[in-house]
Design an enzyme around this catalytic site. Sequence first.
Site, PDB file in Angstrom:
ATOM      1  N   GLU A 171       0.658  -1.302   0.091  1.00 37.41           N
ATOM      2  CA  GLU A 171      -0.045   0.020  -0.071  1.00 37.41           C
ATOM      3  C   GLU A 171       1.246   1.715   0.122  1.00 37.41           C
ATOM      4  O   GLU A 171       0.261   1.946   0.393  1.00 37.41           O
ATOM      5  CB  GLU A 171      -1.136  -0.082   1.173  1.00 37.41           C
ATOM      6  CG  GLU A 171      -1.438  -1.085   0.840  1.00 37.41           C
ATOM      7  CD  GLU A 171      -3.030  -0.944   2.435  1.00 37.41           C
ATOM      8  OE1 GLU A 171      -2.631  -0.232   3.166  1.00 37.41           O
ATOM      9  OE2 GLU A 171      -3.741  -2.205   2.354  1.00 37.41           O
ATOM     10  N   GLU A 288      -6.028 -10.809  -1.023  1.00 37.82           N
ATOM     11  CA  GLU A 288      -7.344 -10.483  -0.285  1.00 37.82           C
ATOM     12  C   GLU A 288      -8.205 -10.888  -0.590  1.00 37.82           C
ATOM     13  O   GLU A 288      -9.004  -9.285  -0.193  1.00 37.82           O
ATOM     14  CB  GLU A 288      -6.242  -9.282   0.768  1.00 37.82           C
ATOM     15  CG  GLU A 288      -4.974  -9.637   0.982  1.00 37.82           C
ATOM     16  CD  GLU A 288      -4.994  -8.161   1.220  1.00 37.82           C
ATOM     17  OE1 GLU A 288      -5.284  -7.580   2.281  1.00 37.82           O
ATOM     18  OE2 GLU A 288      -3.568  -8.169   1.411  1.00 37.82           O
TER      19      GLU A 288
HETATM   20  C1  XIL Z   1      -5.647  -6.617   8.356  1.00 42.05           C
HETATM   21  C2  XIL Z   1      -6.053  -7.580   9.240  1.00 42.05           C
HETATM   22  O1  XIL Z   1      -7.439  -8.932   8.641  1.00 42.05           O
HETATM   23  C3  XIL Z   1      -7.019  -6.888  11.090  1.00 42.05           C
HETATM   24  O2  XIL Z   1      -6.779  -8.009  11.608  1.00 42.05           O
HETATM   25  C4  XIL Z   1      -5.584  -5.543  11.533  1.00 42.05           C
HETATM   26  O3  XIL Z   1      -6.533  -5.626  12.449  1.00 42.05           O
HETATM   27  C5  XIL Z   1      -5.194  -5.181  10.073  1.00 42.05           C
HETATM   28  O4  XIL Z   1      -5.027  -5.443   9.361  1.00 42.05           O
HETATM   29  N1  XIL Z   1      -4.979  -4.759   4.098  1.00 42.05           N
HETATM   30  C6  XIL Z   1      -3.795  -5.530   3.897  1.00 42.05           C
HETATM   31  C7  XIL Z   1      -4.002  -6.375   5.481  1.00 42.05           C
HETATM   32  O5  XIL Z   1      -2.807  -5.413   3.565  1.00 42.05           O
HETATM   33  O6  XIL Z   1      -2.644  -6.814   6.055  1.00 42.05           O
HETATM   34  C8  XIL Z   1      -4.830  -6.174   6.052  1.00 42.05           C
HETATM   35  O7  XIL Z   1      -5.427  -6.899   7.913  1.00 42.05           O
HETATM   36  C9  XIL Z   1      -6.029  -5.918   5.516  1.00 42.05           C
HETATM   37  C10 XIL Z   1      -5.964  -4.732   4.019  1.00 42.05           C
END
Ligand code: XIL
Length: 383
Positions: A171, A288
Amino acid sequence: MMTRREWMRQAAAVTAVAATPGLLSGGCLAQAPASGDQAITGTGSLKAHAAARGLLTGCAVNANLLREDEGFRKLLADQYNILVPENCLKWNMLRPTDDTYNFADPDSLVAFAEAHGMKVRGHNFVWHEALPGWFTGTVNKDNARKFLVDHIHTVGGRYRGKIHSWDVVNEAIWIPDGRPDGLRSSSPWFQMLGPGYIDIAFRTARVADPTALLTYNDYSIEYDNDEEGKKRAAVLALLRRMKGDKVPLDALGIQSHLHAVSKDGFSRGVRELIDGAKELGLQVFLTELDVNDDAVATADMAERDNIVAAVYRSYLATALEGPEVKAVLTWGASDKNTWLNHGTKFRKQHPERLQRPLPFDPDYAPAPAFFALRASLDKAMKR
Ligand code: XIL
């Protein structure tokens, strides 16, 4: 700085989902499995269907569930051929103090994956979020490079040869920060090291683990609208710049946090990403995937599940059309544990209602999204 929450789209209006372009492009609502096609393990599993097409399929794994929930472990072993730790490789989980590491959870996850013949993605080395409490007072412009390089050598080196792909930088693009190159200048890493932190991370990662596919991972780049179009263009420009500068880079991770209700489609956006990555010789992973169903109006759970499944079908029809996407991972396996249900920040419209964004329901039974995902893997061309 805008928070992620503010950024995540809240659908302006609850439109009839089947009438949205993103949903029409890929087909119809999920079908119930035909009788005789009830087996969902063994030859009926996601991994068996994925492997038949030369694909990897997996999910993000919560370390607590892996430790405590036998049903969850069985689900993982039955269904997936690749795992990614949801949180336990992030700085705030891994580094209790500036000179100690807590490898217990990622070690267990990697051992579990090895025992079951699964691959592992590493997530992640560099992110502007999930930094430990001690970070701000300890890491500064003078020592940031050393902290970053040491971290990547220590963590990447520990799992050297065992990781399919590392999300080296997560990101890094954030258009609202206003830079022409779109870089997230509000990231602590940018503030301490300037734009060069990205190349430092990738170059170090290659040395730390030469066999891992080095991945740039980002979100809100999928939909066909101006906002995401700008971010998508900036991501592709970054990757092009890196390739031009001979920075080691092997793959683009498209996070794929989708919305059940959206005025925009994603066919053009996803094609642009895949074509752009292909031109640069990069592999593509959907890293994701989940479908936020907060804005779905109906209270009927079966209807909601079918709407979510339709988004899986539609999205995967585009993403898996050509041979470029090599792995499809959802962000979690079961609705029992999805980040979208942590607190109510992703449940603005229906705070009283738990979201159902993943292939398995809270009891680990396959939801329509499971059958949609599996059927989409079947439709993919062989890699
Ligand atoms: C999220 C997790 O799912 C949560 O448990 C945590 O509190 C915050 O991070 N993009 C990403 C992930 O790259 O690492 C994130 O994961 C969700 C969004």
